[in-house]
Design an enzyme around this catalytic site. Sequence first.
Site, PDB file in Angstrom:
ATOM      1  N   PHE A 152       0.840  -1.199   0.000  1.00 27.38           N
ATOM      2  CA  PHE A 152       0.000   0.000   0.000  1.00 27.38           C
ATOM      3  C   PHE A 152       0.869   1.240   0.000  1.00 27.38           C
ATOM      4  O   PHE A 152       2.052   1.207   0.365  1.00 27.38           O
ATOM      5  CB  PHE A 152      -0.944   0.010   1.215  1.00 27.38           C
ATOM      6  CG  PHE A 152      -0.236   0.110   2.536  1.00 27.38           C
ATOM      7  CD1 PHE A 152       0.008   1.350   3.125  1.00 27.38           C
ATOM      8  CD2 PHE A 152       0.199  -1.032   3.202  1.00 27.38           C
ATOM      9  CE1 PHE A 152       0.663   1.454   4.346  1.00 27.38           C
ATOM     10  CE2 PHE A 152       0.851  -0.939   4.425  1.00 27.38           C
ATOM     11  CZ  PHE A 152       1.081   0.303   4.999  1.00 27.38           C
ATOM     12  N   CYS A 153       0.256   2.361  -0.427  1.00 28.44           N
ATOM     13  CA  CYS A 153       0.917   3.661  -0.419  1.00 28.44           C
ATOM     14  C   CYS A 153      -0.167   4.728  -0.293  1.00 28.44           C
ATOM     15  O   CYS A 153      -1.337   4.406  -0.086  1.00 28.44           O
ATOM     16  CB  CYS A 153       1.773   3.859  -1.670  1.00 28.44           C
ATOM     17  SG  CYS A 153       0.861   3.680  -3.217  1.00 28.44           S
ATOM     18  N   THR A 154       0.194   5.986  -0.428  1.00 22.44           N
ATOM     19  CA  THR A 154      -0.752   7.076  -0.152  1.00 22.44           C
ATOM     20  C   THR A 154      -1.975   7.034  -1.065  1.00 22.44           C
ATOM     21  O   THR A 154      -3.113   7.017  -0.600  1.00 22.44           O
ATOM     22  CB  THR A 154      -0.059   8.442  -0.294  1.00 22.44           C
ATOM     23  OG1 THR A 154       1.123   8.445   0.509  1.00 22.44           O
ATOM     24  CG2 THR A 154      -0.987   9.560   0.154  1.00 22.44           C
TER      25      THR A 154
END
Length: 302
Positions: free
Chosen positions: A175-177
Amino acid sequence: MYTVAALYHFTRFDDPAALQGPLLDLCKSQGISGTLLLAKEGINGTIAGSRAGIDAVIAHIQSLPGCADFEWKESTASVPPFHRMKVRLKREIVTMGQPDVDPIANGTGHYVDAADWNELISAPDVAVIDTRNDYEVAIGTFDGAIDPLTKSFGEFPAWWEENKHRFHNKRIAMFCTGGIRCEKSTNFLMGQGVEDVYHLKGGILKYLEEVPQEQSKWDGECFVFDARVSVGHELKEGPHVLCYACRRPILPEDRNRAEFEEGVACHQCAHETTEEDKTRFRERQKQIALAKKRGTHHIGGL
């Protein structure tokens, strides 16, 4: 209130430079501020402005080659998140430095909707990896997520090479922003022979927008690259402010620490810069203060 639109889309732009001028002109005419990046692989950025202005820019982007069905995420801000509008040409819209990584041609990991994320990351055979930079992870991440301690996204491939033995027979959830880094990181892992790779569709921002706090596995705040600094559940503005010396997030109470000097240092960077650096930062801060007193904006501050 200002409407904030975070967006990215991988597509083929044969001539990104030809798109730059018209896009910048439209944003300026609509009173939009922020940054958009254009490369041969697509578009990425965050912009803010009035509802009508954002709608006009979104419609323009949808008219670009391959962008008719691109998605974006919206939130609001009580103060202007940006003070200038920039449309920049880049080699990559998110820099990984791996020429063989190509989400358009080679695909990405399995998308997982925010509503299904908790179930996935709770499975015992799933390793959850945060692909963001260390200062972003420091103020918030998912329960049990692995922090690679990278200072830039370009360091991720080397981290994986050193740590891949830890994930034998594991499914990988990343996951990331907003999702863009995972488009490349999952493609990279697929190229390394990892078969079961997943990533959070829409990123942390979509999760915080859609998943009720009482059901959340998110702990802390999410760093955002604008004047809000951080957001929490329902994308409400968080408590963090920015150290303008190192551009890392700090809490308001951190301003009371002995190491803090406005625009010069915080407890995270005070020992990372020289006295020569600090003298230069003090002069910059002086110019920012003078510009503020005159009612103008200095390019060194938000």
